[in-house]
Motif scaffolding. Sequence first.
Motif, mmCIF file in Angstrom:
data_model
loop_
_atom_site.group_PDB
_atom_site.id
_atom_site.type_symbol
_atom_site.label_atom_id
_atom_site.label_comp_id
_atom_site.label_asym_id
_atom_site.label_seq_id
_atom_site.Cartn_x
_atom_site.Cartn_y
_atom_site.Cartn_z
ATOM 1 N N TYR A 1 0.807 -1.229 0.000
ATOM 2 C CA TYR A 1 0.000 0.000 0.000
ATOM 3 C C TYR A 1 0.835 1.272 0.000
ATOM 4 O O TYR A 1 0.338 2.353 -0.282
ATOM 5 C CB TYR A 1 -0.956 0.004 1.190
ATOM 6 C CG TYR A 1 -2.210 -0.813 0.960
ATOM 7 C CD1 TYR A 1 -2.634 -1.123 -0.325
ATOM 8 C CD2 TYR A 1 -2.973 -1.267 2.028
ATOM 9 C CE1 TYR A 1 -3.775 -1.874 -0.533
ATOM 10 C CE2 TYR A 1 -4.122 -2.014 1.822
ATOM 11 C CZ TYR A 1 -4.515 -2.314 0.537
ATOM 12 O OH TYR A 1 -5.647 -3.044 0.322
ATOM 13 N N ALA B 1 1.932 3.613 -4.613
ATOM 14 C CA ALA B 1 0.672 4.040 -5.233
ATOM 15 C C ALA B 1 0.410 3.338 -6.550
ATOM 16 O O ALA B 1 -0.743 3.162 -6.970
ATOM 17 C CB ALA B 1 0.693 5.549 -5.429
ATOM 18 N N THR C 1 -2.663 -1.724 -4.700
ATOM 19 C CA THR C 1 -3.033 -0.395 -4.194
ATOM 20 C C THR C 1 -4.061 0.235 -5.132
ATOM 21 O O THR C 1 -5.067 0.794 -4.676
ATOM 22 C CB THR C 1 -1.780 0.511 -4.123
ATOM 23 O OG1 THR C 1 -0.723 -0.240 -3.545
ATOM 24 C CG2 THR C 1 -2.046 1.752 -3.331
ATOM 25 N N ALA D 1 -7.747 1.303 -4.014
ATOM 26 C CA ALA D 1 -8.180 2.697 -4.119
ATOM 27 C C ALA D 1 -9.436 2.788 -4.973
ATOM 28 O O ALA D 1 -10.285 3.661 -4.768
ATOM 29 C CB ALA D 1 -7.072 3.556 -4.700
ATOM 30 N N ARG E 1 -0.164 6.334 2.462
ATOM 31 C CA ARG E 1 -0.955 5.503 1.548
ATOM 32 C C ARG E 1 -1.812 6.356 0.623
ATOM 33 O O ARG E 1 -2.440 7.320 1.067
ATOM 34 C CB ARG E 1 -1.872 4.578 2.344
ATOM 35 C CG ARG E 1 -1.131 3.503 3.104
ATOM 36 C CD ARG E 1 -2.114 2.628 3.840
ATOM 37 N NE ARG E 1 -1.447 1.473 4.419
ATOM 38 C CZ ARG E 1 -2.069 0.553 5.136
ATOM 39 N NH1 ARG E 1 -3.369 0.661 5.350
ATOM 40 N NH2 ARG E 1 -1.414 -0.468 5.624
ATOM 41 N N SER E 2 -1.855 5.938 -0.619
ATOM 42 C CA SER E 2 -2.681 6.676 -1.567
ATOM 43 C C SER E 2 -4.109 6.123 -1.604
ATOM 44 O O SER E 2 -4.973 6.682 -2.256
ATOM 45 C CB SER E 2 -2.050 6.599 -2.960
ATOM 46 O OG SER E 2 -1.904 5.235 -3.295
ATOM 47 N N VAL E 3 -4.347 5.019 -0.890
ATOM 48 C CA VAL E 3 -5.686 4.403 -0.971
ATOM 49 C C VAL E 3 -6.768 5.233 -0.299
ATOM 50 O O VAL E 3 -7.947 5.047 -0.563
ATOM 51 C CB VAL E 3 -5.715 2.980 -0.352
ATOM 52 C CG1 VAL E 3 -5.030 1.983 -1.239
ATOM 53 C CG2 VAL E 3 -5.092 2.970 1.030
ATOM 54 N N TYR E 4 -6.354 6.163 0.554
ATOM 55 C CA TYR E 4 -7.367 6.928 1.284
ATOM 56 C C TYR E 4 -7.753 8.167 0.483
ATOM 57 O O TYR E 4 -7.246 9.254 0.710
ATOM 58 C CB TYR E 4 -6.827 7.327 2.660
ATOM 59 C CG TYR E 4 -6.362 6.142 3.476
ATOM 60 C CD1 TYR E 4 -7.253 5.111 3.775
ATOM 61 C CD2 TYR E 4 -5.057 6.041 3.937
ATOM 62 C CE1 TYR E 4 -6.839 4.014 4.506
ATOM 63 C CE2 TYR E 4 -4.638 4.948 4.679
ATOM 64 C CZ TYR E 4 -5.532 3.936 4.961
ATOM 65 O OH TYR E 4 -5.125 2.858 5.696
ATOM 66 N N SER E 5 -8.666 7.938 -0.479
ATOM 67 C CA SER E 5 -8.926 9.020 -1.426
ATOM 68 C C SER E 5 -10.241 9.763 -1.157
ATOM 69 O O SER E 5 -10.447 10.850 -1.665
ATOM 70 C CB SER E 5 -8.905 8.461 -2.849
ATOM 71 O OG SER E 5 -9.687 7.288 -2.882
ATOM 72 N N ASP F 1 -3.330 10.742 5.357
ATOM 73 C CA ASP F 1 -2.908 9.603 4.527
ATOM 74 C C ASP F 1 -1.952 8.670 5.266
ATOM 75 O O ASP F 1 -1.410 7.749 4.674
ATOM 76 C CB ASP F 1 -2.266 10.091 3.221
ATOM 77 C CG ASP F 1 -0.933 10.774 3.451
ATOM 78 O OD1 ASP F 1 -0.654 11.151 4.605
ATOM 79 O OD2 ASP F 1 -0.172 10.931 2.477
#
Length: 1017
Positions: free
Chosen positions: A378, A381, A386, A390, A421-425, A440
Amino acid sequence: MTDLYHPAPAFPIDQAALLASEHFGIEGELSPLDSERDQNFRLASSAGTWTFKIINASEPGLESAFQVALLTHLAAVAPDLSLPRLRKAASGTALATTLAASGERHSLRMVSWLPGRPLAESTRSPAVLNSLGQMLGRMDRALQGFIHPGALRALDWDVRRAGEAHARLAHVADAGDRAVLERFLDRFDKQVAPRLAMLRTQVIHNDANDWNVLVDPDRPDSVAGMIDFGDALHTVLIAEVAVASAYAILDQEDPIGAVAELAAGFHALYPLREEELDVLFDLIMARLVISVTLSAARASRVGDNPYLAISEAPAWRMLRRLDAMNPRFATAILRHACGFDAVPGATAIATWIDRNAKNMAPVVRPHPATLAKALVPYGDAANPMTVASAAADPEKASTWWDAHASETGVALGIGPWGEARSVYSGDMFKSRFIDGSRRDRHLGLDLFMPAGTKVHTPLAATVQSAEIEEEPLGYGGLVALLHEPEGCPAFVTLWGHLAHEVVARLKPGQKLAAGALVGEMGAHAQNGGWAPHLHLQISADTGLSARAILGVGEASYLGVWRELFPDAAALVGIPPETFTQTGRSRAEIVAARKATMLPNLSISYSEPIKFVRGDGVWLIDDRGRAYLDCFNNVCHLGHAHPHVVEAIARQAAKLNTNTRYLHDNIVAYAERLTATLPPELGVASFACSGSEANSLMLRMARTHTGREEAIVLDWAYHGTTQELIDLSPYKYKRKGGKGRKPHVFEAVIPDSYRAPADWPAEEHAKRFAASVAEQIDAMRREGRAPALFMAESIPSVAGQVFLPDGYLSEVYAMVRAAGGLCVADEVQVGFGRVGSHWWAFETQGVVPDIVTMGKPIGNAHPMAALVTTREVAASFNNGMEYFNTFGGNPVSCAAGLAVLDVIEQGDLRRNALEIGNYLIERFRGMQERHEAIGDVRGMGLFLGIELVADRRTKEPATVLAKKICDGARARGVLMGTEGPGDNVLKMRPPMIFTRANADHLLSVLEGTFEAVLAGKE
Ligand SMILES: Cc1ncc(COP(=O)(O)O)c(C=O)c1O
């Protein structure tokens, strides 16, 4: 008090100039200044610049006197601070009076004009805010001892009176705005007001708004001075910081960060207390609430007053922002900025968890430390997992991870604490603290395993809540447990992404024992829409509900989140090596060995392991996997035993020489070591390796007997020097060996398991000893006789062979009759490993002439010893010195002494016996289930399991033994194979091996046997 609604004085400027010159003797150019209640002028004259104040007629004399006393006090005790200084009037006092045309009497005051630019017109950098805090800290420290009756006044602007804003709410037209105030007032009444009475109080400035703070134009990061003491009063000290903050943060991107700077500056010069910081956030709001409600009340009463409205719109904007923040988090930031725990107890909790990490019940089984682990990607990105997560495609994310894990042999995926983490968009991840910033950073520890994996509490707990968070990308099944371990402040653990079954099973208040089931990792339909995993998070703040615990936080506050939500890795027992690798990769090390080291060096396992740390019975590899070490007998007391490490370090730091100088350690060790042996063996000598000890033994035996001839057991190994290779059939008969030398005579391995079927068991000793008699006969026929007979007291390389009872007495009698010495090689088996005795030869009821020792003697410190009789020692004393540069040095002897201490004080021989017996009994149980186990042998913690293709023919099951050994390694347990058929599983775990360690070994062995025998491996 001054009537807020009483009109300010309105003297024409020329009249004011007259008053200034008449009363204070200053003539110059007057220019009017803004003032809420008084009439103020700047007065530039040849005698400097001044502020001339005509005070509101309604101001009680007591208050004017208070102002004068305050400024006089500051001038006396803080002359270095840049503050307004009073000019005495012609009357000799600081205050003059005059009568206005209206008939009202006004006091007049002249103070020095301070240079500088108002903070309101300057950039509010973190540095200038810190400087403001320092200025206030210095000033308030100077005010500590000051009091005046005029200071004890009732002022609307006193933050303690924020509750009075209730009465002004009606003047706030907007319902949403009113709701903000109501929420605040409710909290203020319930949680803040009751605590105010316990805070420090003193006289403070109470109005460090950004027009009253002057910044040095030449040094824009430095506050130059403070003006306007008109609101000064005796109140809670922390109000000074709160009031300054309330203005300093307006329209700031990161208001709490700004307060943190200001508070830290104040704290550096006038230390704040925890209980003061705990109300700071609310007192800032209190000041803003007072401001907007007074403003609203005045607006509806007397029409708009531009001075009062000056900060109104930004104040409202800030109130709305503060209302959206969790006050506990804001307080944590402020506490942290002043060097306190973000929440009380945070440090103690983290320390306690670190100290007790080894005693926690495993969260998943087997223990996470023992599983092969890798980080889940994760943090990358662009990684497909990931990207899929996302895009809320958990199935795709799981498929990627499952394939990756099975390809790399990983059993446990780790999502580390603090990872970006870039998953928390989604919008839910927008920061409430910092405008335009996102949350993030992951604040839990993720454990990725298949859905359905059971998770257990590491400590006893009380269920705080069990619920389902239905939001997409939420937690799904969510549990909060409260832990109250002895000697540790209470803390909470949060368990997210569980299967929904947990809600029916766990109820608030329910008690869970350590190791009890919490729940199961949920499938994506139940876990909020993620690849299956557990989000485990610690909250040092027990006052947060499960949903209020921040699972993802802002990077800039990571230091705060670390205290509030400590990394759960230690609680779960995830070794730090999982997260950071150091040094060269395994492949690089293999290549470097090839390039620069002897090719004869072997490496264990076809896929070599790089160990980076040893800890008791565990060896930890470079990827954070802990292997149970059941093989390496050198670390007799477990790896890196603290007592031995400390003893070595202490002596090494003091002195290390050699046996040519007198030293207490050397004789102390000789005494302690010989005391463990039969009285005949009273002379010790020291060396650095088992080989050196055996070489010295050879010199002694040859000198003592005048002969070279030696009898050894087949498949024996006694050392690495050429003369010992010559005495080691295991070496000279195998690859590269040159065969048996003429002075060497081999007796058969006295292996009862492989004894001819027609030998009665009780005759095994005699029958095997006959082989030694044959060697002595063979010598005699050639006119020769033995110098020595040497055997390991339990032949190890030969396959953990236990000598039949009475064997050594038979053999020793024959050898001695032929004039030879009897030598026990205890390099592997000594120092209490067999449990019942210190030395394995004792189990045979004999006393050798020489005993050699090594390996476990220094718990991995290179050290060896030889102990012999006075008679042999005397004959060896032929004029030639025995000197060994390192052998018996004070550091080695310190290590040796420490090892003896630990064995004795820890009663480790008894432990070896108990655990050894338990293992032997359980191995025998396995033997009943598995035909391939031909024999189970052991004494204490010296153990062997012989594997055969056929129990009748006893054909060695060499391939099977290798597979079991490899299978155990794959499951995280180290053992070896030995014996001429390389078919004996060899185990020599550390003497500290516990019942739990034994059970772990047994379950791994059983699992491995089952898998291998079923043809799965
Ligand atoms: C029984 C025995 N004797 C002697 C030695 C030699 O000891 P070192 O390797 O310390 O020289 C060994 C080493 O494996 C051994 O097992």
